[in-house]
Design a protein around this motif. Structure first.
Motif, PDB file in Angstrom:
ATOM      1  N   ALA A 153       0.785  -1.194   0.123  1.00 52.16           N
ATOM      2  CA  ALA A 153       0.035  -0.156   0.142  1.00 52.16           C
ATOM      3  C   ALA A 153       1.000   1.274   0.171  1.00 52.16           C
ATOM      4  O   ALA A 153       0.631   2.107  -0.737  1.00 52.16           O
ATOM      5  N   HIS A 154       1.911   1.315   0.749  1.00 55.68           N
ATOM      6  CA  HIS A 154       2.954   2.455   0.652  1.00 55.68           C
ATOM      7  C   HIS A 154       3.679   2.511  -0.495  1.00 55.68           C
ATOM      8  O   HIS A 154       4.002   3.640  -0.901  1.00 55.68           O
ATOM      9  N   ASN A 155       3.950   1.480  -1.308  1.00 57.29           N
ATOM     10  CA  ASN A 155       4.694   1.568  -2.434  1.00 57.29           C
ATOM     11  C   ASN A 155       3.622   2.015  -3.495  1.00 57.29           C
ATOM     12  O   ASN A 155       4.167   2.824  -4.299  1.00 57.29           O
ATOM     13  N   ALA A 156       2.378   1.844  -3.418  1.00 54.02           N
ATOM     14  CA  ALA A 156       1.429   2.386  -4.344  1.00 54.02           C
ATOM     15  C   ALA A 156       1.263   3.870  -4.156  1.00 54.02           C
ATOM     16  O   ALA A 156       0.993   4.604  -5.085  1.00 54.02           O
ATOM     17  N   LEU A 157       1.397   4.149  -2.709  1.00 55.19           N
ATOM     18  CA  LEU A 157       1.119   5.814  -2.760  1.00 55.19           C
ATOM     19  C   LEU A 157       2.298   6.541  -3.187  1.00 55.19           C
ATOM     20  O   LEU A 157       2.193   7.527  -3.507  1.00 55.19           O
ATOM     21  N   THR A 158       3.423   5.983  -2.958  1.00 54.08           N
ATOM     22  CA  THR A 158       4.852   6.735  -3.335  1.00 54.08           C
ATOM     23  C   THR A 158       4.726   6.858  -4.798  1.00 54.08           C
ATOM     24  O   THR A 158       5.175   7.841  -5.573  1.00 54.08           O
ATOM     25  N   HIS A 159       4.057   5.861  -5.590  1.00 57.00           N
ATOM     26  CA  HIS A 159       4.007   5.821  -7.104  1.00 57.00           C
ATOM     27  C   HIS A 159       2.777   6.363  -7.582  1.00 57.00           C
ATOM     28  O   HIS A 159       2.342   6.359  -8.864  1.00 57.00           O
ATOM     29  N   PHE A 160       1.784   6.900  -6.665  1.00 55.54           N
ATOM     30  CA  PHE A 160       0.515   7.344  -6.839  1.00 55.54           C
ATOM     31  C   PHE A 160      -0.275   6.417  -7.767  1.00 55.54           C
ATOM     32  O   PHE A 160      -0.840   6.937  -8.842  1.00 55.54           O
ATOM     33  N   TRP A 188       9.558   6.598   0.286  1.00 56.68           N
ATOM     34  CA  TRP A 188       9.451   5.653   1.334  1.00 56.68           C
ATOM     35  C   TRP A 188       9.909   4.268   1.200  1.00 56.68           C
ATOM     36  O   TRP A 188       9.922   3.956  -0.201  1.00 56.68           O
ATOM     37  N   ARG A 189      10.696   3.473   2.103  1.00 56.96           N
ATOM     38  CA  ARG A 189      11.360   2.514   1.943  1.00 56.96           C
ATOM     39  C   ARG A 189      11.088   1.601   3.202  1.00 56.96           C
ATOM     40  O   ARG A 189      11.279   2.045   4.076  1.00 56.96           O
ATOM     41  N   PHE A 190      10.763   0.466   2.956  1.00 56.79           N
ATOM     42  CA  PHE A 190      10.641  -0.493   4.021  1.00 56.79           C
ATOM     43  C   PHE A 190      12.168  -1.211   4.084  1.00 56.79           C
ATOM     44  O   PHE A 190      12.606  -1.854   3.142  1.00 56.79           O
ATOM     45  N   VAL A 191      12.719  -0.902   5.168  1.00 53.20           N
ATOM     46  CA  VAL A 191      14.201  -1.398   5.398  1.00 53.20           C
ATOM     47  C   VAL A 191      14.423  -2.923   5.796  1.00 53.20           C
ATOM     48  O   VAL A 191      14.696  -3.765   5.217  1.00 53.20           O
ATOM     49  N   GLU A 192      13.773  -3.195   7.067  1.00 52.87           N
ATOM     50  CA  GLU A 192      13.708  -4.551   7.629  1.00 52.87           C
ATOM     51  C   GLU A 192      12.815  -4.499   8.711  1.00 52.87           C
ATOM     52  O   GLU A 192      12.239  -3.504   9.235  1.00 52.87           O
ATOM     53  N   SER A 193      12.533  -5.781   9.249  1.00 52.65           N
ATOM     54  CA  SER A 193      11.781  -5.958  10.442  1.00 52.65           C
ATOM     55  C   SER A 193      12.439  -6.330  11.597  1.00 52.65           C
ATOM     56  O   SER A 193      13.082  -7.335  11.694  1.00 52.65           O
ATOM     57  N   LEU A 194      12.519  -5.508  12.716  1.00 44.74           N
ATOM     58  CA  LEU A 194      12.915  -5.810  13.857  1.00 44.74           C
ATOM     59  C   LEU A 194      12.601  -6.782  14.727  1.00 44.74           C
ATOM     60  O   LEU A 194      13.376  -7.472  15.300  1.00 44.74           O
ATOM     61  N   GLU A 195      11.212  -7.092  14.802  1.00 37.96           N
ATOM     62  CA  GLU A 195      10.399  -8.211  15.548  1.00 37.96           C
ATOM     63  C   GLU A 195       9.495  -8.533  14.516  1.00 37.96           C
ATOM     64  O   GLU A 195       8.898  -7.965  13.809  1.00 37.96           O
ATOM     65  N   PRO A 196       9.483  -9.987  14.753  1.00 41.94           N
ATOM     66  CA  PRO A 196       8.481 -10.716  13.833  1.00 41.94           C
ATOM     67  C   PRO A 196       6.838 -10.060  14.109  1.00 41.94           C
ATOM     68  O   PRO A 196       6.334  -9.779  15.421  1.00 41.94           O
ATOM     69  N   PRO A 197       6.145  -9.716  13.139  1.00 45.01           N
ATOM     70  CA  PRO A 197       4.844  -9.066  13.519  1.00 45.01           C
ATOM     71  C   PRO A 197       3.997 -10.186  13.969  1.00 45.01           C
ATOM     72  O   PRO A 197       4.105 -11.338  13.723  1.00 45.01           O
ATOM     73  N   ARG A 198       2.898  -9.778  14.834  1.00 46.40           N
ATOM     74  CA  ARG A 198       2.086 -10.692  15.448  1.00 46.40           C
ATOM     75  C   ARG A 198       0.581  -9.931  15.674  1.00 46.40           C
ATOM     76  O   ARG A 198       0.657  -8.741  15.820  1.00 46.40           O
ATOM     77  N   VAL A 199      -0.427 -10.960  15.941  1.00 43.84           N
ATOM     78  CA  VAL A 199      -1.725 -10.478  16.078  1.00 43.84           C
ATOM     79  C   VAL A 199      -2.149 -10.271  17.550  1.00 43.84           C
ATOM     80  O   VAL A 199      -1.733 -11.164  18.183  1.00 43.84           O
ATOM     81  N   VAL A 200      -2.207  -9.135  17.891  1.00 44.51           N
ATOM     82  CA  VAL A 200      -2.746  -8.642  19.057  1.00 44.51           C
ATOM     83  C   VAL A 200      -4.139  -8.528  19.648  1.00 44.51           C
ATOM     84  O   VAL A 200      -4.406  -8.354  20.830  1.00 44.51           O
ATOM     85  N   HIS A 201      -4.842  -8.393  18.629  1.00 43.71           N
ATOM     86  CA  HIS A 201      -6.294  -8.014  18.827  1.00 43.71           C
ATOM     87  C   HIS A 201      -7.202  -8.500  17.605  1.00 43.71           C
ATOM     88  O   HIS A 201      -6.656  -8.257  16.711  1.00 43.71           O
ATOM     89  N   ALA A 202      -8.387  -8.886  17.944  1.00 43.25           N
ATOM     90  CA  ALA A 202      -9.261  -9.236  16.767  1.00 43.25           C
ATOM     91  C   ALA A 202     -10.891  -8.885  17.291  1.00 43.25           C
ATOM     92  O   ALA A 202     -11.135  -9.191  18.429  1.00 43.25           O
ATOM     93  N   ARG A 203     -11.581  -8.526  16.400  1.00 40.55           N
ATOM     94  CA  ARG A 203     -13.034  -8.070  16.707  1.00 40.55           C
ATOM     95  C   ARG A 203     -13.808  -8.520  15.361  1.00 40.55           C
ATOM     96  O   ARG A 203     -13.204  -8.334  14.185  1.00 40.55           O
TER      97      ARG A 203
END
Length: 315
Positions: A153-160, A188-203
């Motif tokens: 999504a952020h790559n699409a935003l930078t390229h309009f 905008w550029r995504f360099v690296e992930s410092l921690e693995p993403p995790r699900v913390v909440h769901a509704r």
């Protein structure tokens, strides 16, 4: 019998026509065209204002209708709604202060632990509902999928790329991401992930009608990113392209569950109250200068920018 009557009527018609012609010649009466007799129609008490009249005052039709004793129809301004996504975040996730777990022996740590247990119980019920409509949903693989949606999504935003951005973010999130970016350049550029993403909440809330379910999953993502925003003159307004920053974000991903053709899209972000303030945006302004002739240069004039005069404000 019939023939004799027809002859009689024919003779009368010829005599009548000749007498009428003689009368017109005597009175010199001429008929330029056929005559039209006005027929009275229904009287109109309220006539709408004509379109395109210039030089005339525009009258208020509502006041004219009231003066004529007619009830003016009330105008209703209706806001369109979109059922492809919800209007906000239902029961938003409240991140713990500092994103750290306090000791369960302290009072604040005990409150935090009980709140986590309550939220996790509601999240398990919501995950069970989501799996009933999406059989491929799993909390172990969904976090990586949410991170990929965020990066695309952020790559699409930078390229309009509007079409791709619409498919990756909801109708609520799209204006928030694109507002004020018309004359700006985003890097905008995504360099690296410092921690693995995790699900913390769901509704899994319902909206408009019973059974119209929406799945909202909050994902914690700690990564390293770079962002730089330039104005229309190419001047840097925010950030840097070379210096990456550690970013802790809580992403809300949503899907319209009862629609079999829907997909998970970015719906918003949760900003905790203890988050540090954002960097200020550097804005450029035009300094007024002297009017130069084609053969003059600005440096040769030694022009000084005038300072505004001090004003004494009296109460």
């Amino acid at each position: 019998m019939a023939t004799s009557m027809m002859r009689t009527f024919g003779a009368l018609r010829s005599v009548t026509c000749s007498s009428l012609k003689n009368a017109e010649l005597a009175l010199d009466v001429r008929h330029p065209g056929p005559l039209f007799l006005p027929v009275r129609t229904k009287k109109r008490y309220f006539i709408p204002p004509a379109v395109g009249l210039k030089g005339k005052k525009e009258e208020n039709p509502e006041a004219m209708a009231q003066a004529a004793g007619i009830v003016f129809r009330q105008q209703y301004f209706e806001r369109p709604i979109n059922i492809a996504c919800s209007a906000g975040v239902f029961d938003p996730y409240i991140p713990p202060e500092g994103d750290a777990r306090l000791s369960a022996l302290s009072k604040e740590g005990l409150k935090q632990r009980t709140e986590q247990i309550r939220q996790s119980a509601a999240s398990q019920l919501a995950i069970r509902k989501i799996k009933e409509h999406d059989s491929e949903f799993s909390t172990k693989t969904f976090a990586e999928q949410a991170q990929e949606i965020f990066v695309e999504a952020h790559n699409a935003l930078t390229h309009f790329n509007r079409e791709m951005l619409h498919s990756l973010v909801t109708e609520r999130c799209y204006p928030e991401m694109t507002r004020g970016n018309r004359y700006k350049t985003i890097r905008w550029r995504f360099v690296e992930s410092l921690e693995p993403p995790r699900v913390v909440h769901a509704r899994c809330p319902e909206m408009v009608t019973k059974g119209n379910l929406y799945g909202q999953v909050t994902v914690r993502m700690h990564s390293k990113q770079t962002i730089a925003i330039y104005d229309r003159f190419g001047r840097l307004m925010l950030g840097s392209e070379e210096q990456p920053k550690d970013v802790l974000e809580y992403l809300v991903i949503e899907r319209h569950l009862i629609n079999p053709y829907s997909r998970w899209r970015l719906h918003g972000k949760i900003v905790p109250s203890w988050a540090p303030p954002k960097d200020p945006v550097i804005k450029t302004v035009a300094i007024p200068g002297p009017e130069l002739n084609p053969w003059e240069e600005y440096d040769a004039l030694n022009y000084k920018v005038p300072k505004p005069a001090s004003i004494q404000w009296n109460k």
